[in-house]
Write a protein that holds these residues in place. Structure first.
Motif, PDB file in Angstrom:
ATOM      1  N   SER A   1      -9.498   7.425  -3.626  1.00 51.71           N
ATOM      2  CA  SER A   1      -9.215   8.842  -3.470  1.00 51.71           C
ATOM      3  C   SER A   1     -10.270   9.454  -2.557  1.00 51.71           C
ATOM      4  CB  SER A   1      -9.235   9.540  -4.840  1.00 51.71           C
ATOM      5  OG  SER A   1      -9.113  10.930  -4.685  1.00 51.71           O
TER       6      SER A   1
ATOM      7  N   PHE B   1      -4.370  -4.242  -8.082  1.00 51.65           N
ATOM      8  CA  PHE B   1      -4.340  -3.092  -7.189  1.00 51.65           C
ATOM      9  C   PHE B   1      -5.645  -2.305  -7.279  1.00 51.65           C
ATOM     10  CE2 PHE B   1       0.070  -4.103  -7.204  1.00 51.65           C
ATOM     11  CZ  PHE B   1       0.580  -3.589  -6.027  1.00 51.65           C
ATOM     12  N   ASP B   2      -6.033  -1.724  -6.142  1.00 50.05           N
ATOM     13  CA  ASP B   2      -7.185  -0.843  -6.079  1.00 50.05           C
ATOM     14  C   ASP B   2      -6.710   0.588  -5.820  1.00 50.05           C
ATOM     15  OD1 ASP B   2      -9.053  -2.881  -6.415  1.00 50.05           O
ATOM     16  OD2 ASP B   2      -9.073  -3.334  -4.259  1.00 50.05           O
ATOM     17  N   ALA B   3      -7.404   1.542  -6.421  1.00 49.55           N
ATOM     18  CA  ALA B   3      -7.091   2.953  -6.205  1.00 49.55           C
ATOM     19  C   ALA B   3      -8.258   3.612  -5.463  1.00 49.55           C
ATOM     20  CB  ALA B   3      -6.845   3.657  -7.529  1.00 49.55           C
TER      21      ALA B   3
ATOM     22  N   LYS C   1      -4.731   6.737  -2.540  1.00 52.90           N
ATOM     23  CA  LYS C   1      -4.258   5.524  -1.881  1.00 52.90           C
ATOM     24  C   LYS C   1      -4.308   4.371  -2.874  1.00 52.90           C
ATOM     25  CE  LYS C   1      -4.954   2.758   2.335  1.00 52.90           C
ATOM     26  NZ  LYS C   1      -3.705   3.159   2.974  1.00 52.90           N
ATOM     27  N   ILE C   2      -3.169   3.715  -3.059  1.00 50.34           N
ATOM     28  CA  ILE C   2      -3.064   2.540  -3.940  1.00 50.34           C
ATOM     29  C   ILE C   2      -2.685   1.344  -3.075  1.00 50.34           C
ATOM     30  CG2 ILE C   2      -1.953   1.527  -5.949  1.00 50.34           C
ATOM     31  CD1 ILE C   2      -3.510   3.954  -6.649  1.00 50.34           C
ATOM     32  N   ASN C   3      -3.450   0.263  -3.136  1.00 52.03           N
ATOM     33  CA  ASN C   3      -3.093  -0.941  -2.384  1.00 52.03           C
ATOM     34  C   ASN C   3      -3.482  -2.177  -3.180  1.00 52.03           C
ATOM     35  OD1 ASN C   3      -5.924  -1.837  -1.474  1.00 52.03           O
ATOM     36  ND2 ASN C   3      -5.833   0.289  -0.789  1.00 52.03           N
TER      37      ASN C   3
ATOM     38  N   SER D   1       0.843  -1.189   0.000  1.00 53.62           N
ATOM     39  CA  SER D   1       0.000   0.000   0.000  1.00 53.62           C
ATOM     40  C   SER D   1       0.879   1.240   0.000  1.00 53.62           C
ATOM     41  CB  SER D   1      -0.921   0.015   1.225  1.00 53.62           C
ATOM     42  OG  SER D   1      -1.693   1.180   1.254  1.00 53.62           O
TER      43      SER D   1
END
Length: 482
Positions: free
Chosen positions: A173, A169-171, A127-129, A88
């Motif tokens: 904001s 990955f999920d983004a 946020k990218i995780n 993340s």
């Protein structure tokens, strides 16, 4: 004698008195309804603006973002060798404007006619995780026939190949706003109320506490006591807030110093919220700030109101322009009709007034009698008009038609008054749409105005009739004797 004669004449001429009273009532009732609807429009616009800049804020001071900062894109670095492990990364970016020194709030607060000024920091968190999964290497089938099998459609390569693997990955904001907890009466958080838990206080200046908007909390299943992790820092959710109208200014509210640390913007703010000591001095305060704090944009509530469009703006224009002029025209027509009807009624009473003069009544006494009757008709019309006006206002409130206000007009408001602008909302949409239920409140001042209009209508009608009655002579009565 005066009141006895007055009572008998009004009772004897009920129909004529009722016609005059109804004419005045229609005009007065229309004035009350239009004035109440107009007040409702003002309240609706006030709610819309309050959802943007917060309760008590008269203007904001910002600095437009430069072209270079607007094109800066965040970078994310991940370790591709960590197969299967969750990774993340957060990026906290200043949103909407160039930063100002925190001392700007103090400088603005020192201007004449400024009651107080506080700063705020508008941020956006990206946020990218997700996870990387390494592929499995599968060796070739050996030499010999490998070269013949390695061509297109020929099976596996003799050198082998990697199968499987990849990344998912999920983004996410969301907006974060740094609030000056030393004074929460200004700024975007003042337009929301705490519906669960507790709000931020002056004691939370350096605490890792957060208040989350109710919509964002519901969407992400966040409750009081939950933890939010932003850029490796854990914040405890101490309260859930709900915007009074429209969208909230931000998804998450943090103490200003904490927000500055997250964004690596020590002693920096994006917006100064200003409360004037005198509402009549807002223009002077704006000019002083523009002169003494160069390079900034000062946006007042009037500037922002000019960007509100949609059915609310249209209805407000109709109520303020067409509605008021129409009510004035109808009221003038009602006064004139009442005067003409009273004058006509006096003409039909020539024998009566001529006889009274022959018995010794002076012209002034006859005039006072006619004026008294007209004033009573006016008061009756005023009472009926107030009833009609209250009924109209009640009908509007009961129906509560929904009006739409579009904020920003497809872009940002003057001085950045759109997303992140006047009021520091952190929404990135080009425009925001707020639905407002229209009401028609009736104030005491409106009722007083109606009473004055009723008396004025009676005086005007009495003036017409009294002038006509004063010109009658006793000989006129004899000419009418058959």
């Amino acid at each position: 004698m005066f009141f006895t004669y007055l009572r008998r004449e009004l009772r004897r001429r009920r129909k004529a008195a009722l016609v005059v009273a109804l004419g005045l009532a229609l005009g007065i009732g229309l004035v009350i309804t239009v004035d109440s609807v107009s007040s409702g429009m003002d309240q609706a616009q006030g709610k819309v603006l309050k959802s943007l800049y917060g309760l008590g804020t008269d203007m904001t001071v910002t600095k437009a973002a430069s072209a270079a900062s607007a094109t800066t894109r965040p970078q994310f670095n991940f370790n591709a060798n960590s197969s299967g492990s969750s990774q993340s990364s957060d990026r906290v970016l200043v949103q909407g404007f160039q930063t100002l020194a925190s001392s700007t709030a103090t400088e603005v607060g020192a201007q004449p006619h400024v009651a107080k000024a506080v700063g705020g920091l508008n941020l956006q968190v990206l946020k990218i995780n997700g996870t990387f999964t390494q592929g499995q290497f599968q060796p070739g089938q050996g030499s010999g026939q490998g070269s013949s099998q390695g061509g297109p459609g020929g099976g596996q390569s003799p050198q082998g190949q990697v199968r499987g693997g990849g990344a998912q990955f999920d983004a996410n904001s969301y907006s974060v706003y740094g609030v000056d907890v030393s004074d929460l009466t200004l700024g975007p958080l003042s337009s929301s109320k705490i519906t669960s838990g507790a709000g931020l206080t002056a004691a939370d200046a350096k605490a890792a506490d957060a208040v989350v908007d109710a919509s964002y909390a519901k969407q992400n299943k966040i409750a009081v006591g939950s933890q939010l992790t932003i850029k490796g820092t854990k914040f405890k959710v101490v309260g859930i807030s709900t915007a009074d109208s429209g969208d909230a200014a931000a998804d998450v509210y943090l103490p200003l110093s904490r927000a500055q640390t997250l964004a690596d913007a020590k002693d920096k703010i994006t917006t100064v919220y200003v409360k004037a000591s005198d509402s009549q001095q807002i223009s002077a305060v704006k000019s002083a700030i523009q002169k003494d704090v160069p390079g900034t944009t000062v946006t007042t509530s009037a500037d922002l109101a000019s960007t509100v469009s949609g059915s609310l703006s249209t209805a407000s224009s109709l109520a303020s322009n067409v509605g008021r002029w129409l009510s004035i025209a109808v009221l003038i027509a009602a006064f004139l009709v009442a005067g003409l009807l009273t004058s006509s009624a006096v003409s039909r009473r020539v024998r009566e007034f001529g006889t009274l003069k022959a018995l010794g009544w002076k012209s002034g006494r006859v005039t006072r009698q006619v004026m008294g009757e007209a004033l009573v008709n006016g008061l009756i019309g005023g009472a009926l008009g107030i009833a009609l006006g209250l009924a109209g206002a009640y009908a509007v409130t009961a129906i509560s038609p929904t009006l739409t206000a579009q904020l920003g007009g497809g872009g940002s408001a003057p001085g950045g008054g759109g997303p992140g602008g006047f009021g520091g909302g952190a929404r990135q949409a080009a425009a925001r749409t707020v639905d407002i239920a229209l009401t028609a409140p009736v104030s005491v001042a409106t009722i007083v105005l109606a009473v004055l209009l009723a008396l004025g209508g009676g005086l005007i009608a009495g003036t017409f009739g009294g002038w006509r009655a004063s010109r009658l002579r006793p000989a006129d009565a004899l000419r009418r004797v058959e």
